[in-house]
Motif scaffolding. Structure first.
Motif, PDB file in Angstrom:
ATOM      1  N   ARG A 190       3.485 -50.261 -21.161  1.00  0.00           N
ATOM      2  CA  ARG A 190       4.403 -49.105 -21.218  1.00  0.00           C
ATOM      3  C   ARG A 190       3.952 -48.006 -20.261  1.00  0.00           C
ATOM      4  NH1 ARG A 190       4.345 -50.963 -26.415  1.00  0.00           N
ATOM      5  NH2 ARG A 190       2.682 -49.606 -27.173  1.00  0.00           N
ATOM      6  N   LEU A 191       2.640 -47.758 -20.240  1.00  0.00           N
ATOM      7  CA  LEU A 191       2.107 -46.706 -19.359  1.00  0.00           C
ATOM      8  C   LEU A 191       2.411 -47.036 -17.889  1.00  0.00           C
ATOM      9  CD1 LEU A 191       0.129 -44.138 -19.280  1.00  0.00           C
ATOM     10  CD2 LEU A 191      -1.602 -45.800 -18.597  1.00  0.00           C
ATOM     11  N   TYR A 192       2.131 -48.276 -17.487  1.00  0.00           N
ATOM     12  CA  TYR A 192       2.323 -48.645 -16.075  1.00  0.00           C
ATOM     13  C   TYR A 192       3.810 -48.666 -15.705  1.00  0.00           C
ATOM     14  CZ  TYR A 192      -2.601 -50.029 -16.350  1.00  0.00           C
ATOM     15  OH  TYR A 192      -3.962 -50.034 -16.538  1.00  0.00           O
ATOM     16  N   ARG A 193       4.636 -49.071 -16.661  1.00  0.00           N
ATOM     17  CA  ARG A 193       6.075 -49.058 -16.383  1.00  0.00           C
ATOM     18  C   ARG A 193       6.534 -47.622 -16.105  1.00  0.00           C
ATOM     19  NH1 ARG A 193       8.995 -50.686 -21.285  1.00  0.00           N
ATOM     20  NH2 ARG A 193       8.617 -48.499 -21.697  1.00  0.00           N
ATOM     21  N   ASP A 194       6.087 -46.690 -16.960  1.00  0.00           N
ATOM     22  CA  ASP A 194       6.466 -45.283 -16.759  1.00  0.00           C
ATOM     23  C   ASP A 194       5.912 -44.768 -15.439  1.00  0.00           C
ATOM     24  OD1 ASP A 194       7.654 -45.473 -19.164  1.00  0.00           O
ATOM     25  OD2 ASP A 194       6.156 -44.296 -20.285  1.00  0.00           O
ATOM     26  N   ARG A 195       4.669 -45.137 -15.147  1.00  0.00           N
ATOM     27  CA  ARG A 195       4.062 -44.659 -13.893  1.00  0.00           C
ATOM     28  C   ARG A 195       4.807 -45.235 -12.684  1.00  0.00           C
ATOM     29  NH1 ARG A 195      -2.499 -44.073 -15.078  1.00  0.00           N
ATOM     30  NH2 ARG A 195      -2.168 -42.296 -16.465  1.00  0.00           N
ATOM     31  N   GLN A 196       5.181 -46.494 -12.786  1.00  0.00           N
ATOM     32  CA  GLN A 196       5.889 -47.066 -11.635  1.00  0.00           C
ATOM     33  C   GLN A 196       7.226 -46.363 -11.405  1.00  0.00           C
ATOM     34  OE1 GLN A 196       8.229 -50.820 -10.541  1.00  0.00           O
ATOM     35  NE2 GLN A 196       6.101 -51.448 -10.206  1.00  0.00           N
ATOM     36  N   GLN A 197       7.942 -46.139 -12.509  1.00  0.00           N
ATOM     37  CA  GLN A 197       9.233 -45.437 -12.378  1.00  0.00           C
ATOM     38  C   GLN A 197       9.042 -44.060 -11.772  1.00  0.00           C
ATOM     39  OE1 GLN A 197      10.925 -45.449 -16.296  1.00  0.00           O
ATOM     40  NE2 GLN A 197      11.834 -47.498 -16.046  1.00  0.00           N
ATOM     41  N   ALA A 198       8.019 -43.350 -12.252  1.00  0.00           N
ATOM     42  CA  ALA A 198       7.772 -41.987 -11.760  1.00  0.00           C
ATOM     43  C   ALA A 198       7.397 -42.013 -10.284  1.00  0.00           C
ATOM     44  CB  ALA A 198       6.668 -41.334 -12.582  1.00  0.00           C
ATOM     45  N   LEU A 199       6.618 -43.019  -9.881  1.00  0.00           N
ATOM     46  CA  LEU A 199       6.215 -43.088  -8.472  1.00  0.00           C
ATOM     47  C   LEU A 199       7.417 -43.410  -7.583  1.00  0.00           C
ATOM     48  CD1 LEU A 199       4.031 -42.886  -6.347  1.00  0.00           C
ATOM     49  CD2 LEU A 199       3.419 -45.273  -6.789  1.00  0.00           C
ATOM     50  N   ARG A 200       8.275 -44.326  -8.056  1.00  0.00           N
ATOM     51  CA  ARG A 200       9.487 -44.633  -7.276  1.00  0.00           C
ATOM     52  C   ARG A 200      10.317 -43.366  -7.068  1.00  0.00           C
ATOM     53  NH1 ARG A 200      11.188 -49.971  -6.562  1.00  0.00           N
ATOM     54  NH2 ARG A 200       9.780 -51.476  -7.507  1.00  0.00           N
ATOM     55  N   LEU A 201      10.429 -42.600  -8.162  1.00  0.00           N
ATOM     56  CA  LEU A 201      11.226 -41.384  -8.090  1.00  0.00           C
ATOM     57  C   LEU A 201      10.606 -40.383  -7.105  1.00  0.00           C
ATOM     58  CD1 LEU A 201      13.752 -40.367  -9.595  1.00  0.00           C
ATOM     59  CD2 LEU A 201      12.221 -39.128 -11.154  1.00  0.00           C
ATOM     60  N   ALA A 202       9.291 -40.201  -7.211  1.00  0.00           N
ATOM     61  CA  ALA A 202       8.604 -39.255  -6.328  1.00  0.00           C
ATOM     62  C   ALA A 202       8.744 -39.686  -4.869  1.00  0.00           C
ATOM     63  CB  ALA A 202       7.135 -39.148  -6.718  1.00  0.00           C
ATOM     64  N   LEU A 203       8.679 -40.986  -4.615  1.00  0.00           N
ATOM     65  CA  LEU A 203       8.808 -41.469  -3.227  1.00  0.00           C
ATOM     66  C   LEU A 203      10.214 -41.197  -2.701  1.00  0.00           C
ATOM     67  CD1 LEU A 203       6.895 -44.861  -3.623  1.00  0.00           C
ATOM     68  CD2 LEU A 203       6.208 -42.982  -2.110  1.00  0.00           C
ATOM     69  N   THR A 204      11.193 -41.500  -3.551  1.00  0.00           N
ATOM     70  CA  THR A 204      12.578 -41.300  -3.121  1.00  0.00           C
ATOM     71  C   THR A 204      12.835 -39.829  -2.807  1.00  0.00           C
ATOM     72  OG1 THR A 204      13.134 -43.109  -4.562  1.00  0.00           O
ATOM     73  CG2 THR A 204      14.974 -41.785  -3.804  1.00  0.00           C
ATOM     74  N   ARG A 205      12.259 -38.959  -3.633  1.00  0.00           N
ATOM     75  CA  ARG A 205      12.533 -37.528  -3.448  1.00  0.00           C
ATOM     76  C   ARG A 205      11.684 -36.882  -2.358  1.00  0.00           C
ATOM     77  NH1 ARG A 205      12.767 -35.538  -9.643  1.00  0.00           N
ATOM     78  NH2 ARG A 205      14.892 -36.223 -10.098  1.00  0.00           N
ATOM     79  N   HIS A 206      10.427 -37.298  -2.250  1.00  0.00           N
ATOM     80  CA  HIS A 206       9.501 -36.486  -1.447  1.00  0.00           C
ATOM     81  C   HIS A 206       8.895 -37.171  -0.232  1.00  0.00           C
ATOM     82  CE1 HIS A 206       9.838 -33.448  -4.515  1.00  0.00           C
ATOM     83  NE2 HIS A 206       9.515 -34.352  -5.435  1.00  0.00           N
ATOM     84  N   LEU A 207       9.132 -38.463  -0.044  1.00  0.00           N
ATOM     85  CA  LEU A 207       8.588 -39.097   1.162  1.00  0.00           C
ATOM     86  C   LEU A 207       9.620 -38.928   2.280  1.00  0.00           C
ATOM     87  CD1 LEU A 207       6.191 -40.610   2.335  1.00  0.00           C
ATOM     88  CD2 LEU A 207       7.284 -42.753   1.717  1.00  0.00           C
ATOM     89  N   LYS A 208       9.360 -37.916   3.114  1.00  0.00           N
ATOM     90  CA  LYS A 208      10.387 -37.502   4.071  1.00  0.00           C
ATOM     91  C   LYS A 208      10.249 -38.222   5.409  1.00  0.00           C
ATOM     92  CE  LYS A 208      12.007 -34.176   1.408  1.00  0.00           C
ATOM     93  NZ  LYS A 208      13.167 -34.435   0.573  1.00  0.00           N
ATOM     94  N   VAL A 209       9.895 -39.509   5.349  1.00  0.00           N
ATOM     95  CA  VAL A 209       9.947 -40.338   6.556  1.00  0.00           C
ATOM     96  C   VAL A 209      10.713 -41.600   6.152  1.00  0.00           C
ATOM     97  CG1 VAL A 209       7.780 -39.485   7.586  1.00  0.00           C
ATOM     98  CG2 VAL A 209       7.713 -41.399   5.977  1.00  0.00           C
ATOM     99  N   PRO A 210      11.342 -42.272   7.125  1.00  0.00           N
ATOM    100  CA  PRO A 210      12.110 -43.460   6.743  1.00  0.00           C
ATOM    101  C   PRO A 210      11.187 -44.490   6.079  1.00  0.00           C
ATOM    102  CG  PRO A 210      12.334 -42.959   9.103  1.00  0.00           C
ATOM    103  CD  PRO A 210      11.325 -42.027   8.569  1.00  0.00           C
ATOM    104  N   HIS A 211      11.617 -45.066   4.980  1.00  0.00           N
ATOM    105  CA  HIS A 211      10.750 -46.052   4.307  1.00  0.00           C
ATOM    106  C   HIS A 211      11.571 -46.961   3.405  1.00  0.00           C
ATOM    107  CE1 HIS A 211      11.154 -42.827   1.243  1.00  0.00           C
ATOM    108  NE2 HIS A 211      11.077 -43.835   0.394  1.00  0.00           N
ATOM    109  N   GLU A 212      10.916 -48.052   2.992  1.00  0.00           N
ATOM    110  CA  GLU A 212      11.510 -48.973   2.023  1.00  0.00           C
ATOM    111  C   GLU A 212      10.486 -49.200   0.929  1.00  0.00           C
ATOM    112  OE1 GLU A 212      12.693 -53.001   3.215  1.00  0.00           O
ATOM    113  OE2 GLU A 212      13.676 -51.929   4.876  1.00  0.00           O
ATOM    114  N   ILE A 213      10.934 -49.148  -0.317  1.00  0.00           N
ATOM    115  CA  ILE A 213       9.968 -49.384  -1.405  1.00  0.00           C
ATOM    116  C   ILE A 213       9.998 -50.852  -1.787  1.00  0.00           C
ATOM    117  CG2 ILE A 213       9.268 -48.758  -3.739  1.00  0.00           C
ATOM    118  CD1 ILE A 213      10.732 -46.108  -3.346  1.00  0.00           C
ATOM    119  N   ASP A 214       8.828 -51.449  -1.824  1.00  0.00           N
ATOM    120  CA  ASP A 214       8.663 -52.867  -2.133  1.00  0.00           C
ATOM    121  C   ASP A 214       7.616 -52.971  -3.236  1.00  0.00           C
ATOM    122  OD1 ASP A 214       9.577 -55.277  -1.314  1.00  0.00           O
ATOM    123  OD2 ASP A 214       8.905 -55.038   0.744  1.00  0.00           O
ATOM    124  N   GLY A 215       7.187 -54.163  -3.516  1.00  0.00           N
ATOM    125  CA  GLY A 215       6.037 -54.267  -4.434  1.00  0.00           C
ATOM    126  C   GLY A 215       6.408 -54.813  -5.795  1.00  0.00           C
ATOM    127  N   GLY A 216       7.713 -54.954  -6.048  1.00  0.00           N
ATOM    128  CA  GLY A 216       8.139 -55.617  -7.274  1.00  0.00           C
ATOM    129  C   GLY A 216       8.016 -54.751  -8.516  1.00  0.00           C
TER     130      GLY A 216
END
Ligand SMILES: Cc1ncc(COP(=O)(O)O)c(C=O)c1O
Length: 491
Positions: free
Chosen positions: A387-413
């Motif tokens: 549960r902890l890692y699932r929440d952390r993964q979701q939060a990291l995806r969200l942070a990347l989408t919002r704050h990584l201001k260079v073109p990117h693709e999220i991978d990693g499953g």
């Protein structure tokens, strides 16, 4: 016969009379030994007579004879009818023949092929891949399990145990794997190792001859490269795509493998899942070619969406698969406990040499681990961490989408403890990773996992296992700045 040496030169410094300097006999023995090894007392020369030396040093003759007897017992000197003579010894002080480049110690050639890894980052460096949530580990429960193991085990447990591991732990692992991962095995097929890394090295040692071919995933786990190179294997990188390891008919024809290393349930670090079509094809071809598949199932207890993906090992009966698991992610890395499940027939063939090669050990930790699994604490810990890692993964995806201001693709499953962010080739991923370390951030450069990097093998592997979700926003903002600063000019 060389002359009796000058006493002062012989002893270098007077014997010390204070208590801290130790007994006279030991001091004298030590000085004479040094004089022999340094060549000040030449082979064949005579030691002074014990009476004369005792008088000269103002110590008792017994002290001198005891020191001489000690030297004689070690073989430095030999008593003869005329007194005590220094033995003919090889000189240990001759300069050593250097390796190829002067001054370099000669080491095994295979070491040159093992490339240095990334600089060491502390486990608590943010975003470091591969580290579980250390501060969430139930250390008090683990201490009690260890304590119980030590209290209830007989003194015999302090001796050598079964070289393949504690039978109780092997049985507990077999039961756990059957339920959690669909692995088909009995306890006697399980070998306890010091983590997945030792298990991989064991596969190489048990199943390959120098020069034979080992397939690895490209990009892929660096540890397997070191293991295969240390085993003098010929390593062939095989590309991975969104369906996992992509072995072509040509690969089978041109580089038929002896070993195939794969992370089918969560490719490291790209995150793809090896499709069922490819799993079955890989098993069929491995059978046809007499190859063995090493299935590294390092983090698939933490699947964040849908049903767990079963292990390849259990897909068909008697699959030519060596299944590897580790407690480094499910418990903690310094425990250094992992396991290898061998096909039954293979176990029968390698058990005797394996028992000679291994020594077992860490018996109390193994018993505590068995207790942890049997009592249900391991299962509960896994549930909480999932549960902890699932929440952390979701939060990291969200942070990347919002704050990584260079073109990117999220991978990693949707599994495990890391995400992989692909960046366009103009962003220098190694430079970003190196700069990040200075800010106590330890993402890994994606290109460093490739043997033959394609332009798309560029980006960052971000571990979220041991970094709390509140930090993701500032950390990703920082990474965004570092990425912009590492943009190659003119690219
Ligand atoms: C793909 C892969 N296999 C295995 C391991 C674990 O190795 P060990 O059990 O030796 O700690 C890791 C750790 O990062 C990994 O990423």
């Amino acid at each position: 016969m060389p002359n009796p040496p000058d006493l002062a030169a012989l002893l270098e410094s007077p014997l010390a009379r204070d208590r801290d300097a130790g007994p006279m006999q030991r001091q004298l023995h030590e000085r004479l030994k040094r004089a022999i090894l340094d060549g000040r007392l030449a082979p064949g020369s005579r030691l002074p007579g014990s009476r004369a030396l005792a008088e000269a040093l103002a110590i008792s003759r017994n002290t001198v004879t005891a020191a001489y007897e000690h030297l004689a017992a070690e073989g430095y000197v030999q008593p003869d009818r005329q007194g005590t003579r220094v033995t003919e010894l090889s000189s240990p002080t001759l300069p050593r023949r250097a390796g190829k480049s002067a001054g370099t110690p000669a080491t095994a050639r295979r070491l040159a092929a093992i490339k240095p890894g990334t600089p060491f980052a502390e486990p608590d460096a943010a975003l470091r891949p591969g580290v579980p949530a250390l501060s969430h580990f139930p250390i008090a429960a683990w201490r009690r399990a260890l304590d119980r193991a030590i209290r209830t085990a007989s003194p015999a447990t302090l001796g050598y145990g079964n070289p393949l591991g504690e039978p109780r732990l092997r049985a507990a692992i077999a039961r756990h794997l059957a339920i959690a991962r669909g692995v088909r095995c009995e306890a006697r097929q399980v070998v306890i190792a010091e983590g997945a890394q030792e298990a991989i090295s064991l596969c190489v040692r048990l199943l390959s001859n120098p020069g034979e071919t080992g397939w690895i995933e490209d990009p892929g786990y660096r540890g397997v490269k070191a293991a295969m190179r240390a085993g003098d294997m010929h390593m062939v990188p095989i590309r991975v795509d969104p369906e996992g390891l992509d072995a072509s008919a040509q690969d089978w024809r041109k580089h038929p493998p002896r070993l195939i290393y794969t992370t089918p349930s969560h490719q490291y670090p790209g995150g793809s899942v090896l499709s069922i079509a490819r799993r079955l094809a890989l098993i069929a071809e491995a059978r046809r070619h007499g190859a063995w598949i090493i299935e590294d199932d390092y983090d698939s207890e933490f699947r964040h969406t849908g049903e767990p993906i079963g292990a390849m090992q259990g897909l068909v009966a008697d699959a030519p698969v060596l299944y590897i698991g580790t407690f480094s992610k499910t418990m903690f890395p310094s425990l250094r406990l992992g396991f290898l499940v061998l096909p039954a027939q293979l176990m029968a063939a390698v058990q005797a040499p394996l028992e000679e090669m291994l020594r077992g050990g860490h018996r109390h930790e193994q018993l505590a681990m068995a207790d942890f699994i049997e009592s249900g604490q391991f299962g509960r810990h896994l549930g909480r961490m999932r549960r902890l890692y699932r929440d952390r993964q979701q939060a990291l995806r969200l942070a990347l989408t919002r704050h990584l201001k260079v073109p990117h693709e999220i991978d990693g499953g949707y599994c495990g403890l890391h995400l992989t962010v692909r960046l366009p080739p103009r962003f220098d991923d190694r430079r970003i990773a190196a700069e990040a370390l200075r800010h106590h951030l330890a993402p890994a450069a994606l290109s460093s996992f490739s043997v033959q990097p394609l332009p798309s093998d560029n980006g960052l592997v971000l571990g979220y296992g041991n970094t709390s979700a509140e930090l993701f926003e500032p950390l990703v903002k920082r990474l965004s700045q570092l990425a912009r600063a590492a943009e190659r000019s003119g690219a």
